[in-house]
Design a protein around this motif. Sequence first.
Motif, PDB file in Angstrom:
ATOM      1  N   PRO A 357       0.813  -0.990  -0.115  1.00 23.34           N
ATOM      2  CA  PRO A 357      -0.031  -0.005  -0.242  1.00 23.34           C
ATOM      3  C   PRO A 357       0.800   1.293   0.107  1.00 23.34           C
ATOM      4  O   PRO A 357       0.347   2.327  -0.215  1.00 23.34           O
ATOM      5  N   CYS A 358       2.180   1.265   0.210  1.00 17.48           N
ATOM      6  CA  CYS A 358       2.901   2.394   0.428  1.00 17.48           C
ATOM      7  C   CYS A 358       4.468   1.802   0.194  1.00 17.48           C
ATOM      8  O   CYS A 358       4.692   0.715   0.349  1.00 17.48           O
ATOM      9  N   PRO A 359       5.529   2.821   0.032  1.00 17.56           N
ATOM     10  CA  PRO A 359       6.814   2.477  -0.295  1.00 17.56           C
ATOM     11  C   PRO A 359       7.203   1.395   1.163  1.00 17.56           C
ATOM     12  O   PRO A 359       8.244   0.396   0.877  1.00 17.56           O
ATOM     13  N   CYS A 360       7.026   1.887   2.402  1.00 14.82           N
ATOM     14  CA  CYS A 360       7.589   1.034   3.414  1.00 14.82           C
ATOM     15  C   CYS A 360       6.486  -0.275   3.642  1.00 14.82           C
ATOM     16  O   CYS A 360       7.092  -1.121   4.171  1.00 14.82           O
ATOM     17  N   GLY A 361       5.344  -0.210   3.039  1.00 15.74           N
ATOM     18  CA  GLY A 361       4.432  -1.375   3.125  1.00 15.74           C
ATOM     19  C   GLY A 361       3.457  -1.335   4.365  1.00 15.74           C
ATOM     20  O   GLY A 361       2.920  -2.504   4.467  1.00 15.74           O
ATOM     21  N   ASN A 362       3.657  -0.575   5.093  1.00 12.00           N
ATOM     22  CA  ASN A 362       3.094  -0.658   6.580  1.00 12.00           C
ATOM     23  C   ASN A 362       1.749   0.187   6.682  1.00 12.00           C
ATOM     24  O   ASN A 362       0.939   0.339   7.906  1.00 12.00           O
ATOM     25  N   LEU A 363       1.328   0.879   5.521  1.00 13.72           N
ATOM     26  CA  LEU A 363       0.254   1.832   5.785  1.00 13.72           C
ATOM     27  C   LEU A 363      -1.021   1.246   6.200  1.00 13.72           C
ATOM     28  O   LEU A 363      -1.863   1.670   6.928  1.00 13.72           O
ATOM     29  N   LEU A 364      -1.436  -0.104   5.771  1.00 18.53           N
ATOM     30  CA  LEU A 364      -2.749  -0.950   6.056  1.00 18.53           C
ATOM     31  C   LEU A 364      -2.386  -1.870   7.417  1.00 18.53           C
ATOM     32  O   LEU A 364      -3.220  -2.612   7.817  1.00 18.53           O
ATOM     33  N   SER A 365      -1.181  -1.790   8.027  1.00 24.21           N
ATOM     34  CA  SER A 365      -0.760  -2.869   8.973  1.00 24.21           C
ATOM     35  C   SER A 365      -1.339  -2.406  10.139  1.00 24.21           C
ATOM     36  O   SER A 365      -1.489  -1.206  10.685  1.00 24.21           O
ATOM     37  N   SER A 366      -1.888  -3.233  10.954  1.00 23.88           N
ATOM     38  CA  SER A 366      -2.369  -3.135  12.392  1.00 23.88           C
ATOM     39  C   SER A 366      -1.450  -3.084  13.388  1.00 23.88           C
ATOM     40  O   SER A 366      -1.585  -3.134  14.617  1.00 23.88           O
ATOM     41  N   VAL A 367      -0.177  -3.538  13.311  1.00 20.57           N
ATOM     42  CA  VAL A 367       0.710  -3.640  14.250  1.00 20.57           C
ATOM     43  C   VAL A 367       1.955  -2.967  14.070  1.00 20.57           C
ATOM     44  O   VAL A 367       2.607  -2.739  14.997  1.00 20.57           O
ATOM     45  N   LYS A 368       2.132  -2.373  12.870  1.00 24.11           N
ATOM     46  CA  LYS A 368       3.316  -1.552  12.484  1.00 24.11           C
ATOM     47  C   LYS A 368       3.060  -0.301  12.298  1.00 24.11           C
ATOM     48  O   LYS A 368       1.802  -0.067  11.303  1.00 24.11           O
ATOM     49  N   GLU A 369       3.790   0.695  12.089  1.00 22.83           N
ATOM     50  CA  GLU A 369       3.679   2.177  12.100  1.00 22.83           C
ATOM     51  C   GLU A 369       4.088   2.269  10.615  1.00 22.83           C
ATOM     52  O   GLU A 369       5.404   2.021  10.158  1.00 22.83           O
ATOM     53  N   CYS A 370       3.449   3.217   9.802  1.00 25.22           N
ATOM     54  CA  CYS A 370       3.916   3.639   8.338  1.00 25.22           C
ATOM     55  C   CYS A 370       4.837   4.829   8.801  1.00 25.22           C
ATOM     56  O   CYS A 370       4.541   5.593   9.317  1.00 25.22           O
ATOM     57  N   LYS A 378       1.879   9.221  -2.516  1.00 26.65           N
ATOM     58  CA  LYS A 378       0.916   9.395  -3.625  1.00 26.65           C
ATOM     59  C   LYS A 378       1.789   9.274  -4.980  1.00 26.65           C
ATOM     60  O   LYS A 378       1.543   8.898  -5.720  1.00 26.65           O
ATOM     61  N   ARG A 379       3.025   9.439  -4.690  1.00 26.07           N
ATOM     62  CA  ARG A 379       4.104   9.230  -5.943  1.00 26.07           C
ATOM     63  C   ARG A 379       4.192   7.522  -6.313  1.00 26.07           C
ATOM     64  O   ARG A 379       4.183   7.153  -7.329  1.00 26.07           O
ATOM     65  N   TYR A 380       3.964   6.834  -5.179  1.00 27.86           N
ATOM     66  CA  TYR A 380       4.069   5.288  -5.165  1.00 27.86           C
ATOM     67  C   TYR A 380       2.731   4.901  -6.134  1.00 27.86           C
ATOM     68  O   TYR A 380       2.828   3.859  -6.895  1.00 27.86           O
ATOM     69  N   LYS A 381       1.554   5.330  -5.592  1.00 34.87           N
ATOM     70  CA  LYS A 381       0.375   5.127  -6.106  1.00 34.87           C
ATOM     71  C   LYS A 381       0.210   5.759  -7.669  1.00 34.87           C
ATOM     72  O   LYS A 381      -0.330   4.855  -8.377  1.00 34.87           O
ATOM     73  N   ASN A 382       0.980   6.626  -7.854  1.00 38.42           N
ATOM     74  CA  ASN A 382       0.775   7.199  -9.266  1.00 38.42           C
ATOM     75  C   ASN A 382       1.680   6.571 -10.153  1.00 38.42           C
ATOM     76  O   ASN A 382       1.567   6.580 -11.450  1.00 38.42           O
ATOM     77  N   ARG A 383       2.278   5.600  -9.994  1.00 41.20           N
ATOM     78  CA  ARG A 383       3.276   4.720 -10.755  1.00 41.20           C
ATOM     79  C   ARG A 383       2.002   3.863 -11.656  1.00 41.20           C
ATOM     80  O   ARG A 383       2.628   3.279 -12.865  1.00 41.20           O
ATOM     81  N   LEU A 384       1.018   3.501 -10.917  1.00 44.76           N
ATOM     82  CA  LEU A 384       0.084   2.886 -11.684  1.00 44.76           C
ATOM     83  C   LEU A 384      -1.242   3.909 -12.255  1.00 44.76           C
ATOM     84  O   LEU A 384      -1.880   4.272 -11.540  1.00 44.76           O
ATOM     85  N   SER A 385      -1.047   3.684 -13.601  1.00 45.58           N
ATOM     86  CA  SER A 385      -2.143   4.671 -14.503  1.00 45.58           C
ATOM     87  C   SER A 385      -3.687   4.217 -14.429  1.00 45.58           C
ATOM     88  O   SER A 385      -3.652   3.112 -14.217  1.00 45.58           O
ATOM     89  N   GLU A 386      -4.244   5.067 -14.265  1.00 40.15           N
ATOM     90  CA  GLU A 386      -6.101   4.554 -14.342  1.00 40.15           C
ATOM     91  C   GLU A 386      -6.193   3.613 -15.657  1.00 40.15           C
ATOM     92  O   GLU A 386      -6.916   2.798 -15.537  1.00 40.15           O
ATOM     93  N   PRO A 387      -5.452   4.077 -16.749  1.00 42.80           N
ATOM     94  CA  PRO A 387      -5.975   3.217 -18.008  1.00 42.80           C
ATOM     95  C   PRO A 387      -5.412   1.631 -17.688  1.00 42.80           C
ATOM     96  O   PRO A 387      -6.073   0.858 -18.370  1.00 42.80           O
ATOM     97  N   PHE A 388      -4.381   1.569 -16.999  1.00 47.92           N
ATOM     98  CA  PHE A 388      -3.856   0.382 -16.718  1.00 47.92           C
ATOM     99  C   PHE A 388      -4.781  -0.466 -15.667  1.00 47.92           C
ATOM    100  O   PHE A 388      -5.255  -1.529 -15.881  1.00 47.92           O
ATOM    101  N   LEU A 389      -5.146   0.432 -14.629  1.00 49.35           N
ATOM    102  CA  LEU A 389      -6.111  -0.138 -13.484  1.00 49.35           C
ATOM    103  C   LEU A 389      -7.289  -0.487 -14.153  1.00 49.35           C
ATOM    104  O   LEU A 389      -8.133  -1.503 -13.705  1.00 49.35           O
ATOM    105  N   ASP A 390      -7.666   0.168 -14.998  1.00 35.55           N
ATOM    106  CA  ASP A 390      -9.011  -0.093 -15.814  1.00 35.55           C
ATOM    107  C   ASP A 390      -9.200  -1.673 -16.439  1.00 35.55           C
ATOM    108  O   ASP A 390     -10.242  -2.035 -16.684  1.00 35.55           O
ATOM    109  N   ARG A 391      -8.118  -2.174 -16.707  1.00 33.23           N
ATOM    110  CA  ARG A 391      -7.847  -3.580 -17.201  1.00 33.23           C
ATOM    111  C   ARG A 391      -7.950  -4.479 -16.203  1.00 33.23           C
ATOM    112  O   ARG A 391      -7.641  -5.935 -16.461  1.00 33.23           O
ATOM    113  N   ILE A 392      -7.956  -4.221 -15.028  1.00 32.02           N
ATOM    114  CA  ILE A 392      -8.035  -5.144 -13.951  1.00 32.02           C
ATOM    115  C   ILE A 392      -9.385  -5.421 -13.402  1.00 32.02           C
ATOM    116  O   ILE A 392     -10.252  -4.685 -13.243  1.00 32.02           O
TER     117      ILE A 392
END
Length: 503
Positions: A357-370, A378-392
Motif C-alpha cells: 500500500p506504500c513504499p514501506c509497506g505498513n500503511l494498512l498494517s494493524s501492528v506496524k507504523e507507516c 502519492k508518488r508510489y500510487k501514481n506509478r499505476l495509471s488509471e487506463p492500466f488499472l481499468d484493465r484489472i
Amino acid sequence: MKIIKSASLDSIEATLIDVEATFTRGMPSFTIVGMVSTNITESKDRIKSALLTNDFKFPPLKITINLSPSELSKKGTHFDLAIALQVALFENKKIKFDDFFFFGELALNGEIKDTSLIFPIVLSLVKQNELKQVVVCKQSAKKLCNIPNIDIFVVNSLNEAIEFLQAENKDEFLYKKEQEEYEFIEINDEKYYFTKDYKDDFKDVLGQDMAKFAALISAAGNHNLLMEGSPGCGKSMIAKRLQYILTPMSLEEILEKAKLQALDFKDVDFSPIRAFRSPHHSSTKSSIFGGGSSNAKMGEVALSNNGILFFDELPHFPSAILEALREPLEDNKILISRVNSKVLYSTKFIFVAALNPCPCGNLLSSVKECRCNELEIKRYKNRLSEPFLDRIDLYLVMNDSFKDNKNIVSSAELHKSVIDAFIRQKNRGQNELNGKLSDEEIKKYCILDSECEDILEKARVNYSLSFRSINKILKVARTIADINKNALITKQDLLKSLNFRKR
C-alpha cells in the motif's frame, strides 16, 4: 532427383523444406546451400563422421545439398538425418522416401538425437495438415506421441533409418504410444483434462477469506487479479497456488503449452497444469514482450499464454512495461514487429499482480507504523495509471489479520467449484471463458434484470465507471453467478462484483 521432406521453424510456425542433392564429377567437395545457419553448415562434419564410422563410403564427388526454398532462412540441427540419407543412398535408385518427414540430429557415431525444435515443427505441420508420417528417434517419439492423427516411426541410428527405408513392412518401426492418462471431463464431444495434484495448497493460507474468493473467481473465469496488502499477508502465496486450481485444459491447449516450453528450451511437460510465469521487476522490456534485432523472439507475455503472468511488487516495474501491457491485456494478442519479421502472439493469460500500500509497506498494517509521508505514498500510487488499472477485473485490499481462520478451504474444494463453473460456461456455448468475452458475447451471456440494471447505473454515476469497467463488472458477476449455480445474474452476484472494483 530424390527429395526428402523436412521443415524449418519460421518464428513460431513451420515451413516445408525439400532436401535435394546432386552428385557431379569434379573436385570432391561437400556444400550445403539455401540460406542455412551456422549449425546447419557445421552438420557436414557430423554427417561425414557418422557415415565413415558406419562403414559407408563417402562419395569422391562434388556433393551439393540444397534446402529449398532457398530464399527462406533456415536453422536447426534436425536436418542432419535427411542430409545424411541423401548422401548414404545416392547410388540406390530403388529407395523411395514417399511422404515421410525425417528429423534428427546425428551424433558422430551415427546415433540419432532429439532437438528442441522437432516438437514445435511437427505440431505446426500437423495443424497445417501437411504431415501424416514422421521418422524420428525414440526420445522425440515420446513427445510427438501426444499429437493426434500422425504415425510415428522410430529409428535410433543412421543404419536403422536405412533399414526402415528398405523394409517392406514399415509397421515394425511404428511407435506404440505410452502416454500418461489424466482425469478429464467431456463437453460437446471434446475432452478437457485436469489433475488433482496440488503442489501448493490453499489450506496453507491463513484467514483471507475474501482473497480466496477472489482467487476462485479469477480461476473460474480467467479474470485479472490485483492484490494490495502489507508484506507477509499472503499475496504471493495465493498467486502461486492459483496455478493448480485453474480450469481444465483441452488437448490443443496442452500441446500449445508444450510447444511454448520447447521454444523456450525447457523440458516439455504434457500435464494439464497451466503455465505460471513470474518475471522480476528488473526484467527488460524485450524479455517481457519479446524482441531481438533481426528475429522476433518470445517474451514472458507470450510464454504465459493460457496460463498466469504474475507481477510481484507491481509499482517497481518500469512504467513503460506497465503501459505496454495494456494492449495484450485488452486484445489478448501482441504483435512484435522487426525489420525482418513480424510475429503475432496470443496472450490469453490471467494477469495476477501484488503490491504494497506504500513504499514501506505498513500503511494498512494493524501492528506496524507507516514511515511514509503523503507525498511518497502519492508518488508510489501514481506509478499505476488509471487506463492500466481499468484493465484489472478484480481489485482486492487484504488485511494482515490471521485471527479469522475458521473457514479453512483446500485447493481440492476450490478446484471442484472452478470445474463446475467451467462446465456451465461451456454448456452455454461459450468458446471463451467469462473473463475473455467480447462486447457482443457480454450482451448475449451477461443479462441483467431491471433491478440489477438500476444498481449498475447508480454505480456508474457514483464511481464514474468507464464502459470498460462496466463490462468488467458484468463479466465478474457472470462468473460469480456460475460459482453460485445461478442461471442468470442476480442482485447478490452483481453487488459482490461491484465490491471488487477499485474506487
